[in-house]
Design an enzyme around this catalytic site. Structure first.
Site, PDB file in Angstrom:
ATOM      1  N   ASP A  14       0.645  -1.546   0.262  1.00 15.53           N
ATOM      2  CA  ASP A  14      -0.024   0.358  -0.063  1.00 15.53           C
ATOM      3  C   ASP A  14       0.936   0.674  -0.185  1.00 15.53           C
ATOM      4  O   ASP A  14       0.653   2.174  -0.808  1.00 15.53           O
ATOM      5  CB  ASP A  14      -0.609  -0.719   1.734  1.00 15.53           C
ATOM      6  CG  ASP A  14      -1.749  -0.808   1.113  1.00 15.53           C
ATOM      7  OD1 ASP A  14      -2.019  -1.075  -0.309  1.00 15.53           O
ATOM      8  OD2 ASP A  14      -2.919  -1.402   1.787  1.00 15.53           O
ATOM      9  N   ASN A  54      -5.130   8.689   0.763  1.00 15.05           N
ATOM     10  CA  ASN A  54      -5.718   8.397   1.919  1.00 15.05           C
ATOM     11  C   ASN A  54      -6.415   9.125   3.199  1.00 15.05           C
ATOM     12  O   ASN A  54      -7.229   9.357   3.419  1.00 15.05           O
ATOM     13  CB  ASN A  54      -4.267   7.766   2.370  1.00 15.05           C
ATOM     14  CG  ASN A  54      -4.895   6.018   2.423  1.00 15.05           C
ATOM     15  OD1 ASN A  54      -5.515   5.617   2.038  1.00 15.05           O
ATOM     16  ND2 ASN A  54      -3.515   5.727   3.448  1.00 15.05           N
ATOM     17  N   GLU A  55      -5.424  10.327   3.681  1.00 14.28           N
ATOM     18  CA  GLU A  55      -5.941  10.224   4.373  1.00 14.28           C
ATOM     19  C   GLU A  55      -4.937  12.064   4.783  1.00 14.28           C
ATOM     20  O   GLU A  55      -3.478  12.217   4.091  1.00 14.28           O
ATOM     21  CB  GLU A  55      -5.701  10.812   5.551  1.00 14.28           C
ATOM     22  CG  GLU A  55      -4.583  10.342   6.861  1.00 14.28           C
ATOM     23  CD  GLU A  55      -3.801   9.500   6.213  1.00 14.28           C
ATOM     24  OE1 GLU A  55      -2.392   9.104   5.939  1.00 14.28           O
ATOM     25  OE2 GLU A  55      -4.779   8.389   6.265  1.00 14.28           O
ATOM     26  N   THR A  71      -9.178   3.717   6.114  1.00 11.74           N
ATOM     27  CA  THR A  71      -9.264   1.710   7.057  1.00 11.74           C
ATOM     28  C   THR A  71      -7.952   1.997   7.582  1.00 11.74           C
ATOM     29  O   THR A  71      -7.555   0.962   7.998  1.00 11.74           O
ATOM     30  CB  THR A  71      -9.064   0.754   6.130  1.00 11.74           C
ATOM     31  OG1 THR A  71      -8.272   1.184   4.819  1.00 11.74           O
ATOM     32  CG2 THR A  71     -10.013   0.252   5.367  1.00 11.74           C
ATOM     33  N   TYR A 131      -4.898   5.214   9.466  1.00  8.16           N
ATOM     34  CA  TYR A 131      -4.874   6.161  10.445  1.00  8.16           C
ATOM     35  C   TYR A 131      -6.760   6.422  11.253  1.00  8.16           C
ATOM     36  O   TYR A 131      -6.659   6.382  12.447  1.00  8.16           O
ATOM     37  CB  TYR A 131      -4.287   7.717   9.934  1.00  8.16           C
ATOM     38  CG  TYR A 131      -3.482   8.175  11.655  1.00  8.16           C
ATOM     39  CD1 TYR A 131      -3.395   7.704  12.544  1.00  8.16           C
ATOM     40  CD2 TYR A 131      -2.866   8.933  11.277  1.00  8.16           C
ATOM     41  CE1 TYR A 131      -3.204   8.515  13.497  1.00  8.16           C
ATOM     42  CE2 TYR A 131      -2.172   9.772  12.095  1.00  8.16           C
ATOM     43  CZ  TYR A 131      -2.220   9.812  13.951  1.00  8.16           C
ATOM     44  OH  TYR A 131      -1.725  10.237  14.294  1.00  8.16           O
ATOM     45  N   ASN A 132      -7.397   7.207  10.638  1.00 11.04           N
ATOM     46  CA  ASN A 132      -8.463   6.991  10.668  1.00 11.04           C
ATOM     47  C   ASN A 132      -9.152   5.954  11.707  1.00 11.04           C
ATOM     48  O   ASN A 132      -9.840   6.420  12.763  1.00 11.04           O
ATOM     49  CB  ASN A 132      -9.201   7.717  10.046  1.00 11.04           C
ATOM     50  CG  ASN A 132     -10.769   7.471   9.866  1.00 11.04           C
ATOM     51  OD1 ASN A 132     -11.753   8.492  10.275  1.00 11.04           O
ATOM     52  ND2 ASN A 132     -11.696   6.224   9.626  1.00 11.04           N
ATOM     53  N   SER A 167      -7.889   4.022  13.279  1.00 14.81           N
ATOM     54  CA  SER A 167      -6.747   3.411  14.860  1.00 14.81           C
ATOM     55  C   SER A 167      -6.978   4.360  16.130  1.00 14.81           C
ATOM     56  O   SER A 167      -7.535   4.005  17.062  1.00 14.81           O
ATOM     57  CB  SER A 167      -5.477   3.909  14.864  1.00 14.81           C
ATOM     58  OG  SER A 167      -4.971   5.081  14.167  1.00 14.81           O
TER      59      SER A 167
END
Length: 266
Positions: A51, A123-124, A163, A165-166, A168
């Site tokens: 990833d 992703n973020e 799926t 950092y968010n 967690s």
């Protein structure tokens, strides 16, 4: 995939993996693809390495929405962006030769720093204090001052990034068919002076999120864009929107986003 014939391979120059990568290139040539040296000339960009490598390939190639990204993992663990394993070459050939490949579309975040510096995130976006001290962020949704946050940071994720950092941070896992962004707190401080919602919240694709960092001496946050840290000086305002841009990846039949979530976490 017949009309997509120019292929670029993105990978780290690891001598231990070069033979496997060369084998993939040989398969591609045998199947009628042309290997190109620049991602700008490619219709298909193949990211090898999991990833993290997939995110790097998308960023380095400029978040193109006119090509197809293919993730190939060389790791033991399951991968959310990668449908193929580097040693499972038969599966790749079968997918090419049959109607076993579909296209999935992932939404992308649009980020502006102080109104001029512009980035994308697949992703973020993460905003974290760079020193051992909480910092204060005024959070606006469109023109509404929604809350004043004090804590260690904020994470704004896409559905696919939900799926990572968010998750967690106890954020929800969101279906990538829903174009939206999710806002999650990192260690918020709630007291009589500072009060936040205290839970992640989701914004639709027409919303604009503005994070205004209060200039109180902790003015140099760590800005994370997917798996890269951005080297910046003092930042005052961060504006985040859904860009309308999409990243297209391959999807094997019977291997949806939710198949991957199930395989990875359950």
């Amino acid at each position: 995939m017949e009309s997509r014939r120019n292929m670029f391979f993105s990978y780290k120059k690891d001598p231990a993996k070069l033979n496997d990568i060369q084998a993939l290139m040989t398969i591609a040539k045998e199947q009628g693809f042309t290997i190109v040296d620049r991602s700008a000339d490619a219709n298909i960009i193949v990211a090898i390495g999991g990833d993290g490598a997939f995110l790097q390939a998308v960023r380095k190639s400029g978040f193109r929405d006119d090509c197809l990204y293919v993730g190939v993992t060389d790791e033991v663990e399951a991968s959310l962006y990668c449908d193929f394993h580097i040693h499972d070459r038969d599966a790749m050939i079968e997918a090419i030769q049959t109607a076993g490949v579909e296209v999935r579309r992932y939404p992308v975040l649009d980020v502006h720093l102080d109104g001029h510096t512009h980035f994308h995130c697949l992703n973020e976006l993460s905003v974290r204090s760079s020193i051992i001290k909480t910092f204060v962020i005024d959070i606006h949704i469109d023109d509404l001052h929604f809350e004043t946050f004090r804590g260690d940071g904020i994470v704004v994720s896409t559905p696919t990034g939900s799926t990572a950092y968010n998750r967690s941070l106890n954020g929800a896992v969101v279906d990538p068919r829903i174009p939206c962004m999710q806002v999650s707190e990192i260690a918020s401080l709630n007291n009589n002076q500072f009060r936040t919602l205290g839970s992640p919240f989701v914004l639709g694709d027409s919303r604009k999120l503005t994070l205004s960092i209060v200039q109180d001496g902790n003015d140099y946050p760590i800005i994370g864009l997917d798996n890269e840290a951005l080297s910046v000086q003092s930042i005052k305002n961060i504006e985040v929107e859904m860009s309308g841009k999409i990243i297209k990846t391959v999807k094997l039949k019977n291997n949806s986003f939710w198949h991957k979530v199930q395989r990875t976490f359950l």
